[in-house]
Each structure stands twice: as C-alpha cells, then as structure tokens.
Scaffold this active site. Structure first.
Site: not given
Ligand code: TIU
Length: 229
Positions: A26, A131, A164
């Site tokens: 991500d 995802k 994530c």
């Molecule tokens: N990719 C991921 O970690 N999504 C989140 O929403 N992370 C947060 O820390 N908010």
C-alpha cells in the site's frame, strides 16, 4: 537453491531466496500524500516518507536478483459495492471513502490517489494486488499467485506497520508462509505503534514473523550471489 541465514529478531532465520517474494504493502499516494485517505483520518502523512528509500533499495536488489515482487493497493470499486458500510461511514462525511478530494475520490480504484507513489512504481510484469481490506490475502488472488510460484517466504514491507503490514503478516503466517519484516522499510503515522508493532511480530519466539533490516537483506543477497549454492 539459494539458502542463507538472515540476522533477525528474535533469531536468525534460514530462507531460500529462490522461494522468496517481496510484498510491498500500500505505498499509495492516498496514504503518503496530503489530501488522501491517510490525511482524511487525521494523520500526519509525512511520517510515512521514511519507508520510501529503504523500499527503493529492496526493489533494486530484488530486481537485480530475480526475486519476485508483488505490490498491493488498498481501495474500492467506484460504486463502493465492495466497501463495508462500517468502513465508509467512519469519519467526517466530507472526507470519507468515495468523497472527492484533491487526488480524486478517496480510496477509490482508478483515481490518482489510489496510485502507488512514483518513486516505487511497479515494473512491467510485477503483479499488483488490489485489496478491499487491510490484509493482502482477504478477497484477493495473492495466495494463488504465491502457491503457483512455490513461494515459502515473504519479505513484507510498506505501510502502515501496525495496520496493513501487520494484518498481512498475520494472514500469511496462518497460511504457512514464513515472514520477514524489514522494520526500516515499514512506517506508521504513530511512532510508538511502529516500534511496538515490530516488537509484537518478533515476541514469543517470533509469534508470527521475524523482524530484520533492509541492510541485512541486501548483505545476504550480495553474499548468496557471490557464493551460489
Ligand atoms: N494500508 C494501511 O495500513 N491502511 C490503513 O488504513 N492504515 C492506517 O494506518 N490507517
């Protein structure tokens, strides 16, 4: 077969580089740049920039050594049919998932904010997993891709450490994949969560993974190339 021992916490771990993939979680504009999902949640998005240079290094050495790389992106269909109401309804309605922001609709596939940051752009042939959840295995074909390539070990990096990255490492561990997490190639909006998140992975004898560094992985690959077994 390129078996090597990698220094890690809680213990050094033996992996086969020929059965290892790098998963980049991500690294999207929505999380790293102002005006996206991360900022909409009230976070200081500049805190995630520290992971970019270590991941660039990991990608460079992985590509040079023919280690498979897989990228993930968190996001939803434009009609939000795959976004649980629970997730969409949280926060200020002006900045919710699907709302229009400076990088397009927040956390929606196909919008500029959904893209991976240009410094870490996937190379041709590197799979991108879209995802809907925090974990990269949930409602995706990641496991199928890994099994088809006989992958046993994952190097998991990206953002955020305790959301994530953690969720993906837990999912992977339950599926029998050995996980190595280079801590410097992960980042969080919360300094203490980053530190404790890494400690949680390695605690209890490596309860769901091993924590290492980008430098240790780079040194290992340099050594395994010099001495191909
Ligand atoms: N990719 C991921 O970690 N999504 C989140 O929403 N992370 C947060 O820390 N908010």
């Amino acid at each position: 077969m390129r078996k090597v021992e990698i220094p890690a916490d809680p213990d050094a771990v033996t992996i086969d580089w020929d059965r290892t993939a790098v998963i980049v979680i991500d690294m999207q504009r929505d999380f790293l740049e102002p005006g996206g999902f991360g900022e909409a949640l009230g976070n200081d998005v500049s805190k995630l920039a520290r992971a970019v240079a270590p991941i660039q290094r990991l990608l460079r050495i992985a590509r040079a050594n023919a280690i498979p790389i897989i990228h993930t992106r968190e996001g939803h269909r434009p009609d939000l049919a795959d976004a649980p109401a629970l997730k969409v309804e949280r926060g200020d309605p002006r900045f919710r998932i699907g709302a229009a922001g400076p990088m397009g609709r927040i956390l929606v596939r196909g919008e500029p904010g959904h893209d991976i940051v240009p410094e870490l752009a996937p190379a041709r042939g590197e799979p991108i997993i879209d995802k809907p959840g925090k974990g990269a295995f949930y409602e995706t074909d990641l496991e199928l891709i890994l099994r088809n390539r006989a992958i046993e070990t994952l190097v998991v990096c990206g953002v955020t450490t305790e959301v994530c990255v953690h969720t993906t490492v837990r999912e992977a561990n339950d599926r029998g994949f050995r996980c190595l997490v280079p801590g410097d190639a992960c980042a969080s909006y919360f300094d203490e969560f980053h530190v404790v998140g890494l400690r949680m992975i390695a605690a209890q004898g490596g309860i769901f993974g091993f924590v290492t560094t980008t430098a240790a992985l780079a040194a290992s690959l340099a050594a395994s190339l010099a001495d191909p077994a």
